[in-house]
Design a protein around this motif. Structure first.
Motif, PDB file in Angstrom:
ATOM      1  N   THR A 130       3.821 -13.392   3.827  1.00 52.33           N
ATOM      2  CA  THR A 130       3.362 -12.114   3.287  1.00 52.33           C
ATOM      3  C   THR A 130       4.479 -11.090   3.382  1.00 52.33           C
ATOM      4  O   THR A 130       5.220 -11.054   4.371  1.00 52.33           O
ATOM      5  CB  THR A 130       2.131 -11.615   4.073  1.00 52.33           C
ATOM      6  N   PHE A 167      -8.146  -9.005   4.801  1.00 47.23           N
ATOM      7  CA  PHE A 167      -6.775  -9.263   4.365  1.00 47.23           C
ATOM      8  C   PHE A 167      -6.059 -10.189   5.345  1.00 47.23           C
ATOM      9  O   PHE A 167      -5.352 -11.115   4.940  1.00 47.23           O
ATOM     10  CB  PHE A 167      -6.009  -7.952   4.230  1.00 47.23           C
ATOM     11  N   LEU A 215      -1.312 -10.664  -5.154  1.00 50.83           N
ATOM     12  CA  LEU A 215      -1.110  -9.257  -4.840  1.00 50.83           C
ATOM     13  C   LEU A 215      -2.473  -8.669  -4.490  1.00 50.83           C
ATOM     14  O   LEU A 215      -3.406  -8.746  -5.296  1.00 50.83           O
ATOM     15  CB  LEU A 215      -0.493  -8.520  -6.028  1.00 50.83           C
ATOM     16  N   VAL A 216      -2.590  -8.109  -3.297  1.00 55.55           N
ATOM     17  CA  VAL A 216      -3.867  -7.596  -2.795  1.00 55.55           C
ATOM     18  C   VAL A 216      -3.683  -6.126  -2.436  1.00 55.55           C
ATOM     19  O   VAL A 216      -2.735  -5.772  -1.726  1.00 55.55           O
ATOM     20  CB  VAL A 216      -4.331  -8.402  -1.566  1.00 55.55           C
ATOM     21  N   GLU A 217      -4.580  -5.270  -2.942  1.00 60.40           N
ATOM     22  CA  GLU A 217      -4.496  -3.843  -2.670  1.00 60.40           C
ATOM     23  C   GLU A 217      -5.862  -3.294  -2.270  1.00 60.40           C
ATOM     24  O   GLU A 217      -6.902  -3.915  -2.545  1.00 60.40           O
ATOM     25  CB  GLU A 217      -4.002  -3.082  -3.913  1.00 60.40           C
ATOM     26  N   SER A 218      -5.851  -2.106  -1.637  1.00 62.24           N
ATOM     27  CA  SER A 218      -7.093  -1.423  -1.281  1.00 62.24           C
ATOM     28  C   SER A 218      -6.862   0.076  -1.367  1.00 62.24           C
ATOM     29  O   SER A 218      -5.763   0.572  -1.093  1.00 62.24           O
ATOM     30  CB  SER A 218      -7.527  -1.806   0.142  1.00 62.24           C
ATOM     31  N   PHE A 266       5.486  -6.709   2.305  1.00 57.26           N
ATOM     32  CA  PHE A 266       4.843  -5.411   2.162  1.00 57.26           C
ATOM     33  C   PHE A 266       5.752  -4.419   1.428  1.00 57.26           C
ATOM     34  O   PHE A 266       6.956  -4.624   1.294  1.00 57.26           O
ATOM     35  CB  PHE A 266       4.503  -4.834   3.548  1.00 57.26           C
ATOM     36  N   TRP A 326     -12.094  -7.717  -4.780  1.00 54.13           N
ATOM     37  CA  TRP A 326     -12.103  -8.779  -3.777  1.00 54.13           C
ATOM     38  C   TRP A 326     -13.359  -9.635  -3.823  1.00 54.13           C
ATOM     39  O   TRP A 326     -13.426 -10.655  -3.144  1.00 54.13           O
ATOM     40  CB  TRP A 326     -11.970  -8.177  -2.381  1.00 54.13           C
ATOM     41  N   THR A 377     -10.890  -2.077  -3.907  1.00 53.76           N
ATOM     42  CA  THR A 377     -10.125  -3.304  -3.666  1.00 53.76           C
ATOM     43  C   THR A 377      -9.621  -3.864  -4.990  1.00 53.76           C
ATOM     44  O   THR A 377     -10.277  -3.730  -6.028  1.00 53.76           O
ATOM     45  CB  THR A 377     -10.982  -4.386  -2.975  1.00 53.76           C
ATOM     46  N   TYR A 379       1.734 -10.489  -1.469  1.00 53.40           N
ATOM     47  CA  TYR A 379       2.284  -9.147  -1.282  1.00 53.40           C
ATOM     48  C   TYR A 379       1.144  -8.136  -1.210  1.00 53.40           C
ATOM     49  O   TYR A 379       0.076  -8.338  -1.795  1.00 53.40           O
ATOM     50  CB  TYR A 379       3.192  -8.761  -2.458  1.00 53.40           C
ATOM     51  N   THR A 380       1.391  -7.044  -0.501  1.00 56.56           N
ATOM     52  CA  THR A 380       0.527  -5.872  -0.540  1.00 56.56           C
ATOM     53  C   THR A 380       1.412  -4.649  -0.362  1.00 56.56           C
ATOM     54  O   THR A 380       2.514  -4.733   0.194  1.00 56.56           O
ATOM     55  CB  THR A 380      -0.570  -5.917   0.532  1.00 56.56           C
ATOM     56  N   SER A 381       0.935  -3.499  -0.835  1.00 57.30           N
ATOM     57  CA  SER A 381       1.788  -2.313  -0.803  1.00 57.30           C
ATOM     58  C   SER A 381       1.818  -1.630   0.552  1.00 57.30           C
ATOM     59  O   SER A 381       2.882  -1.246   1.034  1.00 57.30           O
ATOM     60  CB  SER A 381       1.329  -1.318  -1.875  1.00 57.30           C
TER      61      SER A 381
END
Length: 258
Positions: free
Chosen positions: A178, A168, A198-201, A180, A225, A238, A153-155
């Motif tokens: 994936t 990403f 969960l990956v964010e930037s 969002f 990251w 990240t 997931y990512t926002s």
């Protein structure tokens, strides 16, 4: 932790009070203002944070506060509350349930209490050094270790600059699927074992610090990251959250710059 029961009680009381403010505004027509960073804000965001700040001032006037809507005070305090009244305002104003109130208590730079509360469904994630819970029941991250079986997931993809978007995308190409736009709700799902990564930037302290004690107490790993631990900062370029160490290593490898 000195006065720990009182701190835990205040976190829960603030979540209850914020929910009481937010709930009447849900799926109503609200005026939406645009902040300097182009993100939306409503009366529900502002009033919920104001209510929580008043509660802190009344009970622990020597504690610091860092909030999304009204900034920071007493930033040199040993104990600092980090508040995000509505994480996922775009979801909130759209009538989606993918939002929540986030609260963290930071002690000398380390988040020691984390809370995510969904005001409409009544789901409440809570994390301390003693463990992570959802509505009082213990929870744990998933045991998925293979990247091709992981759910990512990512926002918001618009938060990624071109180089990070490429990194990403390299990770996303290796996972099962994936999704969002779930904001703090995604961190709750990670702690619960429903998703694996969960990956964010380009996110802020009030986005991430409340999630860290929950995810970590549930067995997850939280770094940037490049595998570095996240310090107490106002902004993070990240963030990588993984269900376990093996999956974390695999995700780091996939995120390496080409």
């Amino acid at each position: 932790m000195t006065h720990e029961p009182a701190y835990l009680a205040l976190a829960h009381a603030m979540a209850d009070a914020a929910a009481d403010v937010i709930r009447p505004h849900f799926r109503k027509r609200l005026a939406i203002d645009t902040k300097a960073d182009a993100s939306p804000v409503t009366v529900a965001d502002r009033d919920a944070e104001a209510t929580m700040r008043q509660m802190i001032e009344a009970q622990f006037p020597d504690h610091g506060i860092r909030g999304e809507e009204f900034g920071a005070c007493r930033t040199d305090a040993k104990w600092i509350w980090v508040l995000d009244p509505i994480d996922g305002t775009k979801s909130f104003v759209s009538g989606s349930l993918a939002f929540g109130t986030q609260i963290a208590l930071v002690h000398r730079g380390k988040p020691v209490i984390g809370l995510i509360n969904q005001p409409i469904t009544g789901e409440r994630w809570f994390g301390t050094g003693s463990g992570a819970t959802l509505n009082g029941e213990p929870i744990h991250t998933s045991g998925t270790t293979a990247l091709d079986e992981a759910i990512l997931y990512t926002s918001a993809l618009e938060q990624f600059d071109p180089s990070r978007h490429d990194r990403f995308s390299a990770l996303a190409a290796k996972v099962r699927f994936t999704r969002f736009s779930h904001d703090c709700y995604a961190a709750g799902l990670l702690a619960l074992g429903g998703i694996d990564l969960l990956v964010e930037s380009n996110v802020f302290d009030y986005d991430i610090l409340p999630q860290m004690p929950i995810v970590q107490a549930a067995g997850g790993i939280v770094t940037d990251w490049d595998g570095r631990q996240l310090g107490d900062a106002s902004r993070y370029d990240t963030v990588l959250m993984a269900a376990n160490e093996e999956l974390h290593r695999a995700a780091l490898k996939a995120l390496r710059p080409a």
